[in-house]
Write a protein that holds these residues in place. Structure first.
Motif, short mmCIF file in Angstrom:
data_model
loop_
_atom_site.label_atom_id
_atom_site.label_comp_id
_atom_site.label_asym_id
_atom_site.label_seq_id
_atom_site.Cartn_x
_atom_site.Cartn_y
_atom_site.Cartn_z
N LYS A 2 0.76 -1.34 0.00
CA LYS A 2 -0.09 0.00 0.00
C LYS A 2 0.91 1.31 -0.17
O LYS A 2 0.40 2.45 -0.43
CB LYS A 2 -1.13 0.02 1.14
N GLU A 3 2.02 1.19 0.44
CA GLU A 3 3.01 2.23 0.46
C GLU A 3 3.82 2.49 -0.68
O GLU A 3 3.85 1.55 -1.33
CB GLU A 3 3.57 2.50 1.89
N GLN A 4 4.73 3.48 -0.62
CA GLN A 4 5.76 3.47 -1.90
C GLN A 4 7.10 2.88 -1.56
O GLN A 4 8.06 3.40 -1.56
CB GLN A 4 5.93 5.10 -2.03
N VAL A 5 6.72 1.55 -1.38
CA VAL A 5 8.01 0.74 -1.21
C VAL A 5 7.41 -0.79 -1.55
O VAL A 5 6.04 -0.94 -1.13
CB VAL A 5 8.47 0.56 0.22
N SER A 6 8.36 -1.54 -1.99
CA SER A 6 7.78 -2.78 -2.47
C SER A 6 9.01 -3.97 -2.57
O SER A 6 9.90 -3.72 -2.48
CB SER A 6 7.03 -2.99 -3.77
N ALA A 7 8.68 -5.22 -2.99
CA ALA A 7 9.50 -6.17 -2.95
C ALA A 7 8.87 -7.21 -3.44
O ALA A 7 7.58 -7.31 -3.56
CB ALA A 7 10.10 -6.68 -1.52
N HIS A 8 9.76 -8.08 -4.47
CA HIS A 8 9.24 -9.33 -5.08
C HIS A 8 8.53 -10.25 -4.38
O HIS A 8 7.68 -10.91 -4.63
CB HIS A 8 10.46 -9.62 -6.05
N TYR A 9 9.31 -10.62 -3.14
CA TYR A 9 8.96 -11.75 -2.36
C TYR A 9 8.87 -11.13 -0.71
O TYR A 9 9.58 -10.50 -0.39
CB TYR A 9 10.01 -12.85 -2.56
N TRP B 227 5.12 -15.32 0.07
CA TRP B 227 4.30 -14.19 -0.76
C TRP B 227 5.16 -13.64 -1.89
O TRP B 227 6.40 -13.38 -1.60
CB TRP B 227 4.20 -12.88 0.24
N GLN B 228 4.31 -13.69 -2.95
CA GLN B 228 5.10 -12.76 -4.13
C GLN B 228 4.12 -11.47 -4.46
O GLN B 228 2.84 -11.75 -4.76
CB GLN B 228 5.10 -13.68 -5.32
N LEU B 229 4.85 -10.31 -4.38
CA LEU B 229 4.02 -9.13 -4.39
C LEU B 229 4.26 -8.47 -5.64
O LEU B 229 3.35 -7.57 -5.93
CB LEU B 229 4.41 -7.98 -3.18
N VAL B 230 5.47 -8.82 -6.18
CA VAL B 230 5.67 -8.09 -7.49
C VAL B 230 5.82 -9.20 -8.43
O VAL B 230 6.86 -10.02 -8.06
CB VAL B 230 6.92 -6.86 -7.37
N PRO B 231 5.66 -9.07 -9.77
CA PRO B 231 6.14 -10.18 -10.86
C PRO B 231 7.57 -9.79 -11.16
O PRO B 231 8.05 -8.58 -10.94
CB PRO B 231 5.34 -9.96 -11.87
N GLU B 232 8.24 -10.93 -11.38
CA GLU B 232 9.73 -10.82 -11.47
C GLU B 232 10.18 -9.73 -12.67
O GLU B 232 11.00 -9.26 -12.54
CB GLU B 232 10.44 -12.03 -11.70
N SER B 233 9.31 -9.93 -13.75
CA SER B 233 9.24 -9.03 -14.90
C SER B 233 9.22 -7.46 -14.61
O SER B 233 9.63 -6.35 -15.28
CB SER B 233 8.55 -9.28 -15.84
N GLN B 234 8.86 -7.15 -13.25
CA GLN B 234 8.50 -5.74 -13.00
C GLN B 234 9.47 -5.28 -12.13
O GLN B 234 10.02 -6.21 -11.35
CB GLN B 234 7.16 -5.47 -12.23
N ARG B 235 9.51 -4.03 -12.12
CA ARG B 235 10.69 -3.48 -10.92
C ARG B 235 10.01 -3.13 -9.63
O ARG B 235 9.10 -2.52 -9.56
CB ARG B 235 11.05 -2.32 -11.35
N ALA B 236 10.45 -3.67 -8.42
CA ALA B 236 10.11 -3.45 -7.09
C ALA B 236 10.85 -2.23 -6.52
O ALA B 236 12.13 -1.96 -6.93
CB ALA B 236 10.11 -4.73 -6.33
N ASN C 98 17.28 -1.21 -7.94
CA ASN C 98 15.73 -1.52 -8.25
C ASN C 98 15.64 -2.13 -9.76
O ASN C 98 15.03 -3.02 -9.76
CB ASN C 98 14.93 -0.37 -8.05
N ALA C 99 16.33 -1.34 -10.63
CA ALA C 99 16.01 -1.81 -11.97
C ALA C 99 16.71 -3.25 -12.60
O ALA C 99 16.35 -3.85 -13.62
CB ALA C 99 16.52 -0.73 -13.02
N ALA C 100 17.67 -3.88 -11.75
CA ALA C 100 18.35 -4.63 -12.04
C ALA C 100 18.38 -5.98 -11.08
O ALA C 100 19.34 -6.86 -11.16
CB ALA C 100 19.76 -4.37 -12.48
N SER C 101 17.37 -6.04 -10.26
CA SER C 101 17.60 -7.00 -9.23
C SER C 101 16.31 -7.46 -8.73
O SER C 101 15.19 -7.02 -8.88
CB SER C 101 18.34 -6.29 -7.88
N ILE C 102 16.25 -8.55 -8.06
CA ILE C 102 14.87 -9.13 -7.47
C ILE C 102 15.21 -8.92 -5.83
O ILE C 102 16.26 -9.34 -5.39
CB ILE C 102 14.78 -10.58 -7.55
#
Length: 294
Positions: free
Chosen positions: A72-79, A95-104, A119-123
């Motif tokens: 809900k806030e301006q921070v996220s992670a893939h798992y 939990w998977q919150l962001v698809p790996e194809s997307q930037r978290a 962020n642009a090159a990592s999980i």
């Protein structure tokens, strides 16, 4: 090669499709009815995955609050790996919150091995853990339960295998942002991950050899240690000045590879561990030329 053809009128698209029936083509139609075709029968030799790093974190809050914040806030992670994962058919649920194809949005201002803004090159993996707990007796750290370690190993091993992530690119938030972050903390099970095939770890025999009989606690050359950590991946000055910024970099390295003492002091054992890692993973790395101190 990518064949793109805008169709106006529609009969042009039909002609193009007929001409490409012998190639590996897919078609896409946009909202304005513009159509193009992609020919995938030729593949470029020089390419690699966009995912080049795996970054470990702790949440510093419990699972429920972590999921609320990370969705809900301006921070996220893939798992998100729970501290006590539930199971399905005997396997841990992660939990998977962001698809790996997307930037978290998990790394923030960061740098590792010359790459910035990771962020642009990592999980990113968030592990539910309270991190530091300050008590009247001093600071303690919440341990990572065995079932959580098992789940994170399964997840991390799958990720590094699929993306062919090198051991030296499995890092903590404190490694890529040592001036502002301390997660995943000194109790993070780096050695257990290494034993399972994830991440880097120095060979003890090489550390002993590099110590060369020195007292492990003896002071070491600051510039030489800075240079070694810079070669390994850390963003650090190499001017030989032992200031607060250098101490935080040394502490981040120690927290990862010598968690029993992460005071940030430039000692012989830290120097030996850094050299052992370079010997093992970067034997051909070129040392930075020595520069005179200001």
């Amino acid at each position: 090669m990518q064949i793109q053809k805008r169709q106006k009128p529609k009969t042009l698209a039909l002609l193009a499709l007929a001409a490409l029936t012998t190639t590996a083509c897919t078609t896409s139609t946009l909202k304005d009815h513009t159509t193009y075709y992609t020919d995938t029968s030729r593949v470029a030799q020089y390419q690699d995955t966009r995912i080049r790093f795996l970054v470990m974190h702790y949440t510093e809050i419990d699972e429920k609050e972590s999921l609320d914040v990370l969705t809900k806030e301006q921070v996220s992670a893939h798992y998100v790996v729970p501290d006590h994962p539930k199971e399905k058919h005997g396997e841990p649920i992660i939990w998977q919150l962001v698809p790996e194809s997307q930037r978290a949005w998990h790394a923030g201002i960061s740098s590792w091995q010359g790459t910035t803004e990771l962020n642009a090159a990592s999980i990113g993996i968030e592990n539910v853990n309270l991190g530091p707990v300050d008590t009247p007796q001093g600071r303690t750290w919440q341990p990572y339960p065995p079932e959580q370690v098992d789940a994170m190993i399964r997840l991390a091993k799958d990720i590094v295998t699929r993306y062919n992530i090198p051991p030296t690119r499995v890092v903590g938030h404190s490694d890529i942002a040592p001036q502002r972050k301390i997660d995943p903390g000194p109790l993070f099970p780096w050695k257990q991950l290494y034993d399972a095939g994830v991440g880097a770890w120095p060979d003890e025999a090489t550390v002993t050899k590099e110590l060369a009989g020195r007292d492990p606690n003896a002071p070491t050359d600051v510039r030489a240690l800075q240079q070694k950590l810079a070669r390994y991946g850390y963003e650090t000055a190499t001017d030989g000045v032992f200031d607060d910024k250098s101490r935080r970099v040394f502490a981040a390295f120690q927290m990862h590879f010598r968690p029993a003492d992460y005071s940030g002091n430039p000692d012989a054992q830290t120097d030996a561990i850094a050299q052992a890692l370079l010997d093992k993973y970067m034997p051909n790395a070129t040392p930075e030329p020595a520069r005179p101190a200001p």
